[in-house]
Design a protein around this motif. Sequence first.
Motif, PDB file in Angstrom:
ATOM      1  N   UNK A 108       0.847  -1.101  -0.299  1.00  0.00           N
ATOM      2  CA  UNK A 108      -0.125   0.080  -0.111  1.00  0.00           C
ATOM      3  C   UNK A 108       0.692   1.234   0.077  1.00  0.00           C
ATOM      4  N   UNK A 109       2.455   1.420   0.520  1.00  0.00           N
ATOM      5  CA  UNK A 109       2.910   2.549   0.833  1.00  0.00           C
ATOM      6  C   UNK A 109       3.698   2.296  -0.520  1.00  0.00           C
ATOM      7  N   UNK A 110       4.294   1.221  -1.151  1.00  0.00           N
ATOM      8  CA  UNK A 110       5.533   1.661  -1.795  1.00  0.00           C
ATOM      9  C   UNK A 110       4.962   1.153  -3.183  1.00  0.00           C
ATOM     10  N   UNK A 111       3.829   0.786  -3.290  1.00  0.00           N
ATOM     11  CA  UNK A 111       3.074   0.185  -4.513  1.00  0.00           C
ATOM     12  C   UNK A 111       4.074  -1.240  -5.298  1.00  0.00           C
ATOM     13  N   UNK A 112       4.334  -0.893  -6.856  1.00  0.00           N
ATOM     14  CA  UNK A 112       5.120  -1.490  -7.393  1.00  0.00           C
ATOM     15  C   UNK A 112       6.110  -1.728  -6.818  1.00  0.00           C
ATOM     16  N   UNK A 113       6.724  -1.229  -5.789  1.00  0.00           N
ATOM     17  CA  UNK A 113       7.801  -0.701  -5.850  1.00  0.00           C
ATOM     18  C   UNK A 113       8.657  -2.243  -4.101  1.00  0.00           C
ATOM     19  N   UNK A 114       7.433  -2.667  -3.752  1.00  0.00           N
ATOM     20  CA  UNK A 114       7.513  -3.866  -3.334  1.00  0.00           C
ATOM     21  C   UNK A 114       7.132  -5.089  -3.281  1.00  0.00           C
ATOM     22  N   UNK A 115       7.879  -5.707  -3.288  1.00  0.00           N
ATOM     23  CA  UNK A 115       7.648  -7.310  -4.163  1.00  0.00           C
ATOM     24  C   UNK A 115       8.252  -8.752  -2.881  1.00  0.00           C
ATOM     25  N   UNK A 116       7.063  -9.928  -3.007  1.00  0.00           N
ATOM     26  CA  UNK A 116       6.971 -10.552  -1.959  1.00  0.00           C
ATOM     27  C   UNK A 116       7.970 -12.229  -2.589  1.00  0.00           C
ATOM     28  N   UNK A 117       8.949 -12.643  -2.219  1.00  0.00           N
ATOM     29  CA  UNK A 117       9.728 -13.478  -2.565  1.00  0.00           C
ATOM     30  C   UNK A 117       9.671 -14.559  -1.490  1.00  0.00           C
ATOM     31  N   UNK A 118       9.235 -15.622  -1.927  1.00  0.00           N
ATOM     32  CA  UNK A 118       9.220 -16.873  -1.143  1.00  0.00           C
ATOM     33  C   UNK A 118      10.230 -18.207  -1.230  1.00  0.00           C
ATOM     34  N   UNK A 119      10.871 -18.636  -0.438  1.00  0.00           N
ATOM     35  CA  UNK A 119      11.780 -20.303  -1.028  1.00  0.00           C
ATOM     36  C   UNK A 119      10.990 -21.221  -0.678  1.00  0.00           C
TER      37      UNK A 119
END
Length: 282
Positions: A45-56
Amino acid sequence: MTLEVLRKKVLKVDRLCVQLAQYDGLAIAFSGGVDSVFLAYVASNILGEKAVALTVETPYMAKWEIQESEELATFIGISYTRIQLPLHPSLMNNPSDRCYLCKKILFNQLMASAKNMGIKNLADGSNADDTKDYRPGMRALTELGVKSPLLESGITKTEIREWSKALGLKTWNKPAYACLLTRLPYDMPVELNALEMIEKGEKFFHNLGYKAVRVRKHGDLARIEIDPDRITDLIQNDSIGRIVENFKAFGFKHVTLDLQGYVMGSFNSDLMKGAPNESNGN
C-alpha cells in the motif's frame, strides 16, 4: 477498515508506514504467515510496485504452505516470486544450529534475487515479541543486514493479529507454522520421504479441523501433538481408526498421541538444559 484509517488511529502503524516510505524499493521474505502477510500488505500500500514478495521453496517446507503464500500474495496484490532451492548439504544431518544455517542460506539467496530485481533492501516479518527468546535465526538476519520493520516499530504479534483482522487479512488467526525439519530429531540424516510422510500426516489433521498440530517422526513411529484442549475430542470421536489407517498408508508403522499436547520445539529439550530461553523452531 482501510490502512489509511488504521494509520490515523494507531501511532505504531503510522510509524511503520513512515519507515517503509523511506525505501526506494523493498523485497519481503514472504512465508504466508501472519507477520509477513501484514508487512507485505502495508508495504504494498505504501510502496506500490516497488514492494515485492519473495518465497523460497525447499523440500522441508510444506507444499500447501507454499501454495497458500502465492494465493495470499495475489489477494494482497503484491508482485510475487517463488525461488526453488534443494536441501543444502549443511542441513543434511539436521544439526542443532540448523535455524542459523538455514536463515543464512535462504536469506543470502533472497538478497541475491532482490539484487537481480534492482532492489537493495530485504525485510522479514520479525516482530517485537521475537526479542523475548533466543532465536539463532535472528542472529543470521542481523549479520546479513536484513531489515525488520515490524520489530523496529515495536509491533507485537498480538497487535499484528488485531490489525490484520481489522484490515480483512485472512491470516489474522492463522496458527504459527515452522519448517518440517523441526519434526525430526537433531543430528540424524534427513530423508526426503520422511518429510513427505510428515507433511501428509499434518495435512490429514488439518483436513480433520486440527490446525495446531505437529507430527514428530521417531524412526518409523509418528508422535502426534495437538492442542491440549482438543485431545479429549479426538479420543472421544470415531477418527482414531481412520488416523491409524491413513498414517500407516503414509509409511509409519506405529502411531502415537502425545498426551502432553502440542509443545513448541519439543525436540529442543536436550539443547535447552543449559539455555532455558533457547528456541530453534516449532
